[in-house]
Write a protein that holds these residues in place. Structure first.
Motif, PDB file in Angstrom:
ATOM      1  N   LEU A   1      -6.258 -10.647   1.497  1.00  0.00           N
ATOM      2  CA  LEU A   1      -5.295 -10.407   2.588  1.00  0.00           C
ATOM      3  C   LEU A   1      -3.987  -9.853   2.059  1.00  0.00           C
ATOM      4  N   THR A   2      -3.527 -10.398   0.919  1.00  0.00           N
ATOM      5  CA  THR A   2      -2.260  -9.913   0.360  1.00  0.00           C
ATOM      6  C   THR A   2      -2.368  -8.446  -0.045  1.00  0.00           C
ATOM      7  N   LEU A   3      -3.467  -8.092  -0.715  1.00  0.00           N
ATOM      8  CA  LEU A   3      -3.655  -6.696  -1.121  1.00  0.00           C
ATOM      9  C   LEU A   3      -3.764  -5.787   0.102  1.00  0.00           C
ATOM     10  N   ALA A   4      -4.490  -6.241   1.121  1.00  0.00           N
ATOM     11  CA  ALA A   4      -4.637  -5.406   2.320  1.00  0.00           C
ATOM     12  C   ALA A   4      -3.301  -5.219   3.020  1.00  0.00           C
ATOM     13  N   VAL A   5      -2.502  -6.267   3.126  1.00  0.00           N
ATOM     14  CA  VAL A   5      -1.214  -6.159   3.811  1.00  0.00           C
ATOM     15  C   VAL A   5      -0.277  -5.235   3.033  1.00  0.00           C
ATOM     16  N   VAL A   6      -0.268  -5.377   1.714  1.00  0.00           N
ATOM     17  CA  VAL A   6       0.608  -4.500   0.908  1.00  0.00           C
ATOM     18  C   VAL A   6       0.187  -3.044   1.060  1.00  0.00           C
ATOM     19  N   MET A   7      -1.119  -2.781   1.070  1.00  0.00           N
ATOM     20  CA  MET A   7      -1.586  -1.407   1.243  1.00  0.00           C
ATOM     21  C   MET A   7      -1.206  -0.859   2.607  1.00  0.00           C
ATOM     22  N   MET A   8      -1.318  -1.673   3.669  1.00  0.00           N
ATOM     23  CA  MET A   8      -0.966  -1.197   5.004  1.00  0.00           C
ATOM     24  C   MET A   8       0.541  -1.089   5.184  1.00  0.00           C
ATOM     25  N   TRP A   9       1.267  -2.032   4.598  1.00  0.00           N
ATOM     26  CA  TRP A   9       2.719  -2.084   4.807  1.00  0.00           C
ATOM     27  C   TRP A   9       3.434  -1.007   4.007  1.00  0.00           C
TER      28      TRP A   9
ATOM     29  N   LEU B   1      -1.982  -5.387  -6.413  1.00  0.00           N
ATOM     30  CA  LEU B   1      -2.689  -5.973  -7.548  1.00  0.00           C
ATOM     31  C   LEU B   1      -1.748  -6.732  -8.464  1.00  0.00           C
ATOM     32  N   GLY B   2      -0.496  -6.311  -8.526  1.00  0.00           N
ATOM     33  CA  GLY B   2       0.466  -7.040  -9.350  1.00  0.00           C
ATOM     34  C   GLY B   2       0.737  -8.443  -8.810  1.00  0.00           C
ATOM     35  N   ILE B   3       0.888  -8.530  -7.477  1.00  0.00           N
ATOM     36  CA  ILE B   3       1.100  -9.855  -6.887  1.00  0.00           C
ATOM     37  C   ILE B   3      -0.132 -10.736  -7.108  1.00  0.00           C
ATOM     38  N   ASP B   4      -1.310 -10.160  -6.802  1.00  0.00           N
ATOM     39  CA  ASP B   4      -2.531 -10.941  -6.981  1.00  0.00           C
ATOM     40  C   ASP B   4      -2.797 -11.255  -8.449  1.00  0.00           C
ATOM     41  N   GLY B   5      -2.530 -10.295  -9.327  1.00  0.00           N
ATOM     42  CA  GLY B   5      -2.778 -10.529 -10.744  1.00  0.00           C
ATOM     43  C   GLY B   5      -1.853 -11.585 -11.322  1.00  0.00           C
TER      44      GLY B   5
END
Length: 286
Positions: free
Chosen positions: A19-27, A42-46
Motif C-alpha cells: 500500500l505504501t509503495l502504491a500510494v507513493v507511486m500514485m501521489w 522502495l526507500g520507505i519500504d526498504g
C-alpha cells in the motif's frame, strides 16, 4: 505455536509495504517521473524492512536496541502518514484509504506482540511440567475439600446421635424421677397414716405372737454411715441373745430391730445379719 503470532505480522507488513509503495507511486507519479516515485516508495519500504530485520536479529540473540526500535517505529509512522495524507487529498474513495491507513502501525504492534511471545515462550517439557504441577495442586485441593466435607458430615452425624441419645436419657430420667416421686409419696402417706401400724401388725400377728413391733417405713433422705467393725471372736447364741436383750430393753418402749442393730454394731459387736435377726426374734418372743 510460533506461526500463530508471526504469520499475521508478516502478512500485515507485506500489505502495508504494498500500500505504501502504491500510494507513493500514485501521489508522486504526477509530479515527478515514476522511477523517482518508485525509488521513494522502495526507500520507505526498504528502510522499514531493514530495521525490522535488525530488530529480529537482536531479538534472536536475546538483545534489544532502543535506537533501532525507534527507527523502525519512525518508518512505520512515516508509512502511516503517507497513507493518511493520500486519503485526505484523494477526491474519491477517501473513506477507503483512511480505513487502511492504520495498517503500518498495526503491523508494528503485531511484531511487538510476537516479540513478547518469544520472550515468554516455554518449551513443551516445561509446559508439561507446569501442567502436571497445576493438576497435582488441583487434585490435592479436591482431596482436601472432600476430606473436610466428610469430616463435617461425620461430626454432624455424631452430634446428632449424641443429642438424640442425650434426649432419650433425659426422658428416661424424667420418667424414673416421676415414678420414684410417686412411690415415695405413697410410702410417706402410708408411714404417716394412723392405721398403718395396726394393718401391718394384723398381717404379722401369726408370725410373732404377743409382740407388737414398731413398724417404720424407709424415709427418703440422708443416711448415717455405720462405722467399720473390727473383726473379733464370734459370739455364742447365748451371749448374742443377752446383748440383744440388753440393747433392746435399754429404752421404753423397747427398741425396734433397726435401732437395736445400729446400736449393736456401733458398740463394736460382730454378728451376721441372719444370726442377729434370729436372736432379736427369740428375745422378742420371750
Amino acid at each position: 505455536m510460533r506461526a500463530k503470532t508471526v504469520l499475521p505480522a508478516v502478512a500485515m507488513t507485506a500489505v502495508s509495504m504494498v500500500l505504501t509503495l502504491a500510494v507513493v507511486m500514485m501521489w508522486l507519479g504526477a509530479a515527478v517521473p515514476w522511477p523517482v516515485a518508485l525509488v521513494v516508495g522502495l526507500g520507505i519500504d526498504g528502510g522499514w524492512l531493514a530495521t525490522l530485520a535488525y530488530e529480529r536479529r537482536l531479538a534472536a540473540q536475546g538483545d534489544h536496541n532502543r535506537a533501532v526500535t525507534a527507527v523502525g517505529w519512525s518508518f512505520g509512522l512515516l508509512a502511516t502518514g503517507v497513507l493518511v495524507a493520500h486519503a485526505l487529498t484523494a477526491e474519491d474513495s477517501r473513506g477507503a484509504w483512511l480505513a487502511v491507513a492504520w495498517l503500518p502501525v498495526a503491523a508494528k504492534a503485531l511484531w511487538l506482540v510476537h516479540g513478547m511471545w518469544e520472550r515468554t515462550a516455554l518449551t513443551p517439557a516445561a509446559l508439561d511440567a507446569i501442567a502436571g504441577i497445576q493438576q497435582e495442586a488441583r487434585d490435592e485441593a479436591a482431596v482436601a475439600r472432600a476430606r473436610l466435607r466428610a469430616e463435617a458430615v461425620t461430626e454432624e452425624t455424631r452430634l446428632t446421635a449424641v443429642t438424640a441419645a442425650g434426649a432419650r436419657v433425659a426422658r428416661v430420667q424424667a420418667r424414673t424421677a416421676q415414678t420414684l416421686a410417686g412411690a415415695w409419696s405413697t410410702l410417706e402417706s402410708a408411714r404417716r397414716g394412723e392405721e398403718t401400724g395396726r394393718a401391718l401388725t394384723s398381717v404379722t400377728a401369726r408370725v410373732t405372737p404377743g409382740v407388737t413391733p414398731r413398724w417404720e417405713l424407709p424415709v427418703w433422705g440422708p443416711t448415717e454411715p455405720v462405722p467399720v467393725l473390727e473383726s473379733g471372736p464370734a459370739l455364742t447364741d447365748e451371749a448374742l441373745e443377752a446383748l440383744v436383750e440388753e440393747i433392746r430393753d435399754s429404752r421404753t418402749p423397747p427398741l425396734s430391730y433397726r435401732e437395736m442393730a445400729t446400736r449393736f454394731r456401733a458398740g463394736g459387736h460382730s454378728a451376721s445379719e441372719v444370726r442377729l435377726r434370729a436372736a432379736w426374734k427369740r428375745v422378742a418372743a420371750s
